[in-house]
Design a protein around this motif. Structure first.
Motif, PDB file in Angstrom:
ATOM      1  N   ASP A 187      26.110   5.583 -17.794  1.00 14.03           N
ATOM      2  CA  ASP A 187      24.979   5.652 -18.725  1.00 14.03           C
ATOM      3  C   ASP A 187      23.689   5.967 -17.960  1.00 14.03           C
ATOM      4  N   ALA A 217      23.819   9.619 -17.027  1.00 16.45           N
ATOM      5  CA  ALA A 217      23.618  10.465 -18.205  1.00 16.45           C
ATOM      6  C   ALA A 217      22.143  10.533 -18.570  1.00 16.45           C
ATOM      7  N   ARG A 218      21.499   9.375 -18.695  1.00 10.66           N
ATOM      8  CA  ARG A 218      20.082   9.345 -19.089  1.00 10.66           C
ATOM      9  C   ARG A 218      19.200  10.028 -18.055  1.00 10.66           C
ATOM     10  N   GLU A 240      23.944  12.868 -23.047  1.00  8.42           N
ATOM     11  CA  GLU A 240      24.337  11.720 -23.868  1.00  8.42           C
ATOM     12  C   GLU A 240      25.849  11.528 -23.797  1.00  8.42           C
ATOM     13  N   VAL A 253      29.209  10.961 -25.397  1.00 11.03           N
ATOM     14  CA  VAL A 253      29.752  11.163 -26.742  1.00 11.03           C
ATOM     15  C   VAL A 253      31.145  10.576 -26.907  1.00 11.03           C
ATOM     16  N   LEU A 307      30.330  13.652 -21.704  1.00 12.58           N
ATOM     17  CA  LEU A 307      28.884  13.711 -21.876  1.00 12.58           C
ATOM     18  C   LEU A 307      28.493  15.090 -22.400  1.00 12.58           C
ATOM     19  N   PRO A 312      22.127  18.375 -24.695  1.00  8.51           N
ATOM     20  CA  PRO A 312      21.566  18.751 -25.997  1.00  8.51           C
ATOM     21  C   PRO A 312      21.450  20.274 -26.129  1.00  8.51           C
TER      22      PRO A 312
END
Length: 324
Positions: free
Chosen positions: A266, A269-270, A275, A277, A320, A323
């Motif tokens: 996490d 990812a951030r 994100e 999924v 992950l 966007p």
């Protein structure tokens, strides 16, 4: 022979705590190393003289990692003599089975379905392809497959399979719809840096698959001084519902340099604008209707997948997305 990592190799935190320490010449570490390479190659113990197996925990991103990692010369020794090419090839060939093909193609089918584009237009990077077990299936399904690896023999194999082999530095500047890492990130000396590099290659809406060894209650095992003295490779292997042996294997000396938790992934990812999924490995299942036995086998596989989906068994798998 060894290089010290003085800060967390994922997030750079400097206040990490040592939670385990043992000489490579003492048990359980010596027995653990011996059992891991007993059927793979030869261990030159002189290269490990005076070396300490030290494990730290990062309070910021929750990574558990080996602070002393092999340098380039020792890495070459590990992947050429301690793991002989003959042993690795024999092991990989044993996995080229119809069942494994169905599992791999079934997983790729679910991943490719997320992309809403023709398979021939999907660009895949198999980062650390090994002997090409995953890459050859993705290419066989019609994707455009690129891969990286260490060693001339694997580059030759990749090219023979029609895979576009890249040097590590050639990855930068490319764009991929899927970055695929299957049991790779635990081996990285610089996981935070390499994760960021790979994330930058993702096309908008692209997917980054990270599959790493199950960590479980590894921190408790190490703090209690109960590290296993027998390598997972020397046992029957990972089970559907892993336990302490699998957790210990997540920090295998010399090879599994990093043990990730969901919190670590996490954080990664951030930090890289992605994100999470999915945290459960999904596969489509082929049903063989040619015989009752084949149909029963397919139904059994379907039952396993449905059970995993229902109980959300999380054992080190992450998908992950970047966007759009």
């Amino acid at each position: 022979m060894f290089v010290a990592r003085h800060t967390c190799p994922v997030c750079g935190a400097a206040d990490c705590e040592q939670i385990y320490r043992c000489s490579y010449q003492d048990d359980p570490v010596k027995s653990l190393v011996s059992s891991n390479y007993a059927e793979q190659g030869v261990v030159d113990w002189s290269l490990l003289a005076d070396a300490e197996f030290e494990v730290h925990h990062c309070p910021r991103c929750d990574l558990i990692y080996q602070s002393n990692v092999p340098g380039d010369a020792l890495l070459e020794e590990i992947y050429t003599r301690m793991i002989s090419s003959e042993a690795l090839e024999q092991y990989e060939r044993s996995l080229l089975t119809l069942d494994n093909f169905q599992r791999i193609s079934g997983e790729f089918a679910t991943i490719f379905h997320h992309m809403n584009k023709p398979i021939h237009a999907i660009r895949v990077l198999d980062y650390g392809m090994g002997m090409g077990r995953w890459a050859r299936v993705a290419r066989g399904m019609g994707a455009e497959v690129y891969a990286t690896e260490i060693g001339d023999d694997k580059y030759t194999l990749g090219r023979a399979l029609g895979i576009k082999m890249l040097e590590d530095e050639e990855v930068d500047g490319n764009t991929f719809d899927l970055v695929h890492t299957e049991q790779v990130c635990e081996h990285l000396v610089h996981p935070g840096r390499d994760f960021a590099r790979l994330a930058k290659t993702l096309a908008p809406g692209g997917l980054f698959k990270v599959a790493v060894p199950y960590r479980g209650n590894l921190e408790s095992i190490l703090r209690a001084g109960k590290l296993s003295d027998r390598a997972l490779f020397a046992t029957a292997g990972a089970r559907d519902i892993p336990g302490d042996a699998e957790a210990s294997g997540a920090i295998q000396p010399l090879e599994h340099l990093n043990a990730y938790s969901a919190k670590t992934i996490d954080w990664l990812a951030r930090d890289n604008g992605l994100e999470i999924v999915a945290q459960v490995r999904r596969r489509s299942v082929a049903i063989d209707t040619d015989s009752i036995k084949g149909m029963a086998s397919g139904v059994k596989r379907l039952g396993v997948e449905l059970t995993k989906a229902a109980i959300r068994l999380r054992i080190g798998y992450y998908l992950l997305r970047k966007p759009r």
